[in-house]
Design a protein around this motif. Structure first.
Motif, PDB file in Angstrom:
ATOM      1  N   ARG A   1      17.482 -16.327  36.940  1.00  0.00           N
ATOM      2  CA  ARG A   1      16.755 -17.184  35.944  1.00  0.00           C
ATOM      3  C   ARG A   1      15.980 -15.924  35.765  1.00  0.00           C
ATOM      4  O   ARG A   1      14.653 -16.458  34.188  1.00  0.00           O
ATOM      5  CB  ARG A   1      15.949 -18.707  36.690  1.00  0.00           C
ATOM      6  CG  ARG A   1      15.424 -19.702  36.182  1.00  0.00           C
ATOM      7  CD  ARG A   1      14.981 -20.749  36.758  1.00  0.00           C
ATOM      8  NE  ARG A   1      14.691 -21.097  37.890  1.00  0.00           N
ATOM      9  CZ  ARG A   1      14.900 -21.664  38.085  1.00  0.00           C
ATOM     10  NH1 ARG A   1      14.475 -22.872  38.431  1.00  0.00           N
ATOM     11  NH2 ARG A   1      14.006 -21.476  39.772  1.00  0.00           N
ATOM     12  N   ASP A   2      14.692 -15.194  36.545  1.00  0.00           N
ATOM     13  CA  ASP A   2      13.793 -14.556  36.293  1.00  0.00           C
ATOM     14  C   ASP A   2      13.846 -13.597  35.368  1.00  0.00           C
ATOM     15  O   ASP A   2      13.352 -13.525  34.680  1.00  0.00           O
ATOM     16  CB  ASP A   2      13.214 -14.986  37.420  1.00  0.00           C
ATOM     17  CG  ASP A   2      13.118 -14.847  38.322  1.00  0.00           C
ATOM     18  OD1 ASP A   2      12.319 -16.262  38.018  1.00  0.00           O
ATOM     19  OD2 ASP A   2      12.682 -15.083  39.591  1.00  0.00           O
ATOM     20  N   LEU A   3      15.232 -12.959  35.771  1.00  0.00           N
ATOM     21  CA  LEU A   3      15.630 -11.902  34.400  1.00  0.00           C
ATOM     22  C   LEU A   3      16.341 -12.251  32.922  1.00  0.00           C
ATOM     23  O   LEU A   3      17.053 -12.101  32.418  1.00  0.00           O
ATOM     24  CB  LEU A   3      16.547 -10.856  35.390  1.00  0.00           C
ATOM     25  CG  LEU A   3      15.713 -10.510  36.582  1.00  0.00           C
ATOM     26  CD1 LEU A   3      17.060 -10.008  37.628  1.00  0.00           C
ATOM     27  CD2 LEU A   3      14.700  -9.293  36.068  1.00  0.00           C
ATOM     28  N   TYR A   4      17.078 -13.518  33.194  1.00  0.00           N
ATOM     29  CA  TYR A   4      18.178 -13.746  31.788  1.00  0.00           C
ATOM     30  C   TYR A   4      16.673 -13.102  30.625  1.00  0.00           C
ATOM     31  O   TYR A   4      17.151 -12.953  29.115  1.00  0.00           O
ATOM     32  CB  TYR A   4      17.761 -14.838  31.538  1.00  0.00           C
ATOM     33  CG  TYR A   4      18.385 -16.254  30.755  1.00  0.00           C
ATOM     34  CD1 TYR A   4      20.055 -15.750  30.998  1.00  0.00           C
ATOM     35  CD2 TYR A   4      18.126 -16.498  29.189  1.00  0.00           C
ATOM     36  CE1 TYR A   4      20.783 -16.267  29.736  1.00  0.00           C
ATOM     37  CE2 TYR A   4      18.733 -16.640  28.656  1.00  0.00           C
ATOM     38  CZ  TYR A   4      19.992 -16.666  28.662  1.00  0.00           C
ATOM     39  OH  TYR A   4      21.122 -16.859  27.476  1.00  0.00           O
ATOM     40  N   HIS A   5      15.389 -13.603  30.773  1.00  0.00           N
ATOM     41  CA  HIS A   5      14.518 -13.107  29.047  1.00  0.00           C
ATOM     42  C   HIS A   5      15.243 -12.174  28.978  1.00  0.00           C
ATOM     43  O   HIS A   5      14.725 -11.517  27.695  1.00  0.00           O
ATOM     44  CB  HIS A   5      13.280 -13.230  29.370  1.00  0.00           C
ATOM     45  CG  HIS A   5      12.718 -12.570  30.533  1.00  0.00           C
ATOM     46  ND1 HIS A   5      12.698 -12.849  31.448  1.00  0.00           N
ATOM     47  CD2 HIS A   5      11.867 -11.869  30.117  1.00  0.00           C
ATOM     48  CE1 HIS A   5      11.638 -11.959  32.451  1.00  0.00           C
ATOM     49  NE2 HIS A   5      11.119 -11.142  31.772  1.00  0.00           N
TER      50      HIS A   5
ATOM     51  N   VAL B   1      16.589  -7.789  24.525  1.00  0.00           N
ATOM     52  CA  VAL B   1      17.253  -6.644  24.191  1.00  0.00           C
ATOM     53  C   VAL B   1      18.586  -7.088  22.647  1.00  0.00           C
ATOM     54  O   VAL B   1      19.189  -6.164  21.962  1.00  0.00           O
ATOM     55  CB  VAL B   1      17.407  -5.550  25.212  1.00  0.00           C
ATOM     56  CG1 VAL B   1      16.455  -5.010  25.695  1.00  0.00           C
ATOM     57  CG2 VAL B   1      18.531  -6.838  25.754  1.00  0.00           C
ATOM     58  N   GLY B   2      18.394  -8.413  22.827  1.00  0.00           N
ATOM     59  CA  GLY B   2      19.154  -9.440  21.565  1.00  0.00           C
ATOM     60  C   GLY B   2      20.465  -9.707  21.782  1.00  0.00           C
ATOM     61  O   GLY B   2      21.534  -9.643  21.343  1.00  0.00           O
ATOM     62  N   ALA B   3      21.408  -9.331  23.651  1.00  0.00           N
ATOM     63  CA  ALA B   3      22.242  -9.800  23.837  1.00  0.00           C
ATOM     64  C   ALA B   3      22.504 -11.470  23.552  1.00  0.00           C
ATOM     65  O   ALA B   3      21.340 -12.044  23.254  1.00  0.00           O
ATOM     66  CB  ALA B   3      21.877  -9.723  25.368  1.00  0.00           C
ATOM     67  N   ASP B   4      24.408 -11.637  22.798  1.00  0.00           N
ATOM     68  CA  ASP B   4      24.337 -12.282  22.353  1.00  0.00           C
ATOM     69  C   ASP B   4      24.841 -13.461  23.482  1.00  0.00           C
ATOM     70  O   ASP B   4      25.189 -15.052  23.213  1.00  0.00           O
ATOM     71  CB  ASP B   4      25.224 -12.030  21.593  1.00  0.00           C
ATOM     72  CG  ASP B   4      25.123 -11.460  20.223  1.00  0.00           C
ATOM     73  OD1 ASP B   4      24.704 -11.806  18.751  1.00  0.00           O
ATOM     74  OD2 ASP B   4      25.364 -10.247  20.726  1.00  0.00           O
ATOM     75  N   GLY B   5      24.927 -13.155  24.519  1.00  0.00           N
ATOM     76  CA  GLY B   5      25.355 -13.846  25.515  1.00  0.00           C
ATOM     77  C   GLY B   5      25.310 -13.011  27.030  1.00  0.00           C
ATOM     78  O   GLY B   5      25.428 -11.728  27.226  1.00  0.00           O
TER      79      GLY B   5
ATOM     80  N   VAL C   1      26.321 -13.233  31.197  1.00  0.00           N
ATOM     81  CA  VAL C   1      26.523 -14.389  32.470  1.00  0.00           C
ATOM     82  C   VAL C   1      26.850 -13.560  33.387  1.00  0.00           C
ATOM     83  O   VAL C   1      27.247 -12.360  33.580  1.00  0.00           O
ATOM     84  CB  VAL C   1      28.494 -14.117  32.196  1.00  0.00           C
ATOM     85  CG1 VAL C   1      29.143 -15.253  33.050  1.00  0.00           C
ATOM     86  CG2 VAL C   1      28.666 -15.347  30.237  1.00  0.00           C
ATOM     87  N   SER C   2      26.166 -14.459  34.843  1.00  0.00           N
ATOM     88  CA  SER C   2      26.149 -13.627  36.080  1.00  0.00           C
ATOM     89  C   SER C   2      27.448 -13.955  36.637  1.00  0.00           C
ATOM     90  O   SER C   2      28.779 -14.517  36.495  1.00  0.00           O
ATOM     91  CB  SER C   2      25.670 -14.818  36.908  1.00  0.00           C
ATOM     92  OG  SER C   2      25.235 -14.502  38.434  1.00  0.00           O
TER      93      SER C   2
END
Length: 301
Positions: A269-273, A278-282, A284-285
Motif C-alpha cells: 500500500r505504501d509503495l503503490y504510488h 512512473v505511469g504503470a498501467d497496472g 500486481v503483487s
C-alpha cells in the motif's frame, strides 16, 4: 530503530537504498523498500514441527510475526551473543517476516547499475542472492528474500495448478515482453502464462535488456506496437529496475502506448504510488498470478 520511509521521494531514478547487515562473517543487504522497521531481538517463542529455518514467533505490538534465522538459511555460524542480535521486520509477498541478523550497519544509496548478477561459479551463491554490490571497501550480497520465504512456505509461490482452476482458455497471439531477474520466476511465469494462453513471451533478466530490445525494434523501423502488446516487469533488477524501465517506456513517443504491468513483491500500500508515478498501467503483487492474468486480459484483449 524504526525504518523511516520516503527517503527516495522520486520514482524511476534507477537508484535504491540498501540496508547492510551482518550474518556470520558475511555482509548482506536488503532493499529499504522491503523493511518496515529494525528492532532489538526480543525473546522468541519456538514453534513445534516448523520448518528448520523458522526459529519461532514474536509478538510485535498487536501482530504475531514469524522469525526466520538467516544464519540457518545461509549455513553460517549462529550468533555468539543472541541478546545483541537485531531483527529486520520485512514486508514482501503480502506477508510480514522477522529476519534475525547479528548486526545492522548502515544504509547505502546506490544505482542498480552497480549491481552485478552472481557468477555461475559462485558455488551456489546465485541460489541465495539476487545481486552483488561492489563497494570501495567491501562487497554486499543482496539476498533473495522472496525465494527464502517461498522455500519455507511454497503456498506463497505461484504454480500452474492455480491457473488450471480458471478452466480451458483459448490461445492468444499477443506478444508479451517480461523483465524478471529470477530464473526460477521466469520459469514459473513461462509455465503459468502459457497455461493461461499467453505463450508468445520474450524474457529478459533485467530492465536494461527489455529496454534495449524495444529500442532495437524501433531502430529496425519495425512497428513496435505490432511486435509488443504488453510489458510485464519486476521492480528489483540489476542494471535497470522496473520503475525506471516503466518511466523510460512511458516517456518515449513511440512506446508510450504499450501497457506496462509491474509484477513485484513490493506492491504494498505504501509503495503503490511509486508505480503510479512512473505511469504503470497496472500493478500486481507477487505471487497473485490469477490477478496478473486478469489484468493482462483487460489490457490487451
Amino acid at each position: 530503530m524504526e525504518q523511516q520511509k520516503g527517503i527516495l521521494l522520486e520514482s524511476g531514478t534507477n537508484e535504491l537504498e540498501v540496508i547492510a547487515f551482518g550474518v556470520g562473517a558475511g555482509t548482506f543487504g536488503i532493499n529499504v523498500m522491503k523493511v518496515r522497521e529494525i528492532i532489538q531481538a526480543p525473546p522468541v517463542t519456538p514453534m513445534p514441527n516448523s520448518h528448520p529455518h523458522i526459529e519461532g514467533i514474536i509478538r510485535l505490538r498487536d501482530e504475531v510475526i514469524t522469525v526466520v534465522n538467516l544464519s540457518t538459511v545461509l549455513g553460517l555460524g549462529q550468533s555468539q551473543n543472541p541478546s545483541q542480535d537485531k531483527m529486520i521486520i520485512s514486508e514482501l509477498n503480502q506477508i510480514k517476516v522477522a529476519f534475525r541478523v547479528q548486526n545492522v550497519s548502515r544504509i547505502h544509496r546506490i544505482s542498480w547499475e552497480q549491481i552485478e548478477k552472481p557468477a555461475e561459479l559462485s558455488q551456489g551463491l546465485e541460489n541465495a542472492t539476487t545481486g552483488i554490490v561492489k563497494m570501495d571497501d567491501q562487497m554486499i550480497l543482496l539476498l533473495d528474500f522472496e525465494k527464502i520465504v517461498v522455500e519455507i512456505n511454497p503456498e506463497k509461490g505461484m504454480n500452474v495448478e492455480q491457473v488450471k482452476a480458471l478452466g480451458k482458455r483459448t490461445r492468444s497471439d499477443k506478444k508479451i515482453v517480461v523483465a524478471e531477474d529470477s530464473a526460477m520466476l521466469r520459469k514459473l511465469l513461462h509455465d503459468t502464462l502459457a497455461e493461461a494462453g499467453y505463450d508468445q513471451i520474450t524474457f529478459f533478466e533485467h530492465g536494461r535488456g527489455a529496454w534495449e530490445y524495444l529500442q532495437f525494434l524501433k531502430d529496425e523501423d519495425q512497428d513496435v506496437l505490432k511486435e509488443v502488446q504488453l510489458v510485464i516487469t519486476d521492480v528489483e533488477m540489476p542494471q535497470m529496475d522496473g520503475h525506471h524501465l516503466t518511466k523510460q517506456i512511458k516517456g518515449d513517443e513511440t512506446l508510450k502506448n504499450i501497457p506496462v504491468v509491474i509484477f513485484s513483491s513490493l506492491i504494498t500500500r505504501d509503495l503503490y504510488h511509486k508505480g503510479k508515478g512512473v505511469g504503470a498501467d497496472g500493478q500486481v503483487s507477487k505471487p497473485e498470478i490469477i490477478k496478473l492474468i486478469e489484468m493482462i486480459d483487460q489490457l490487451i484483449l
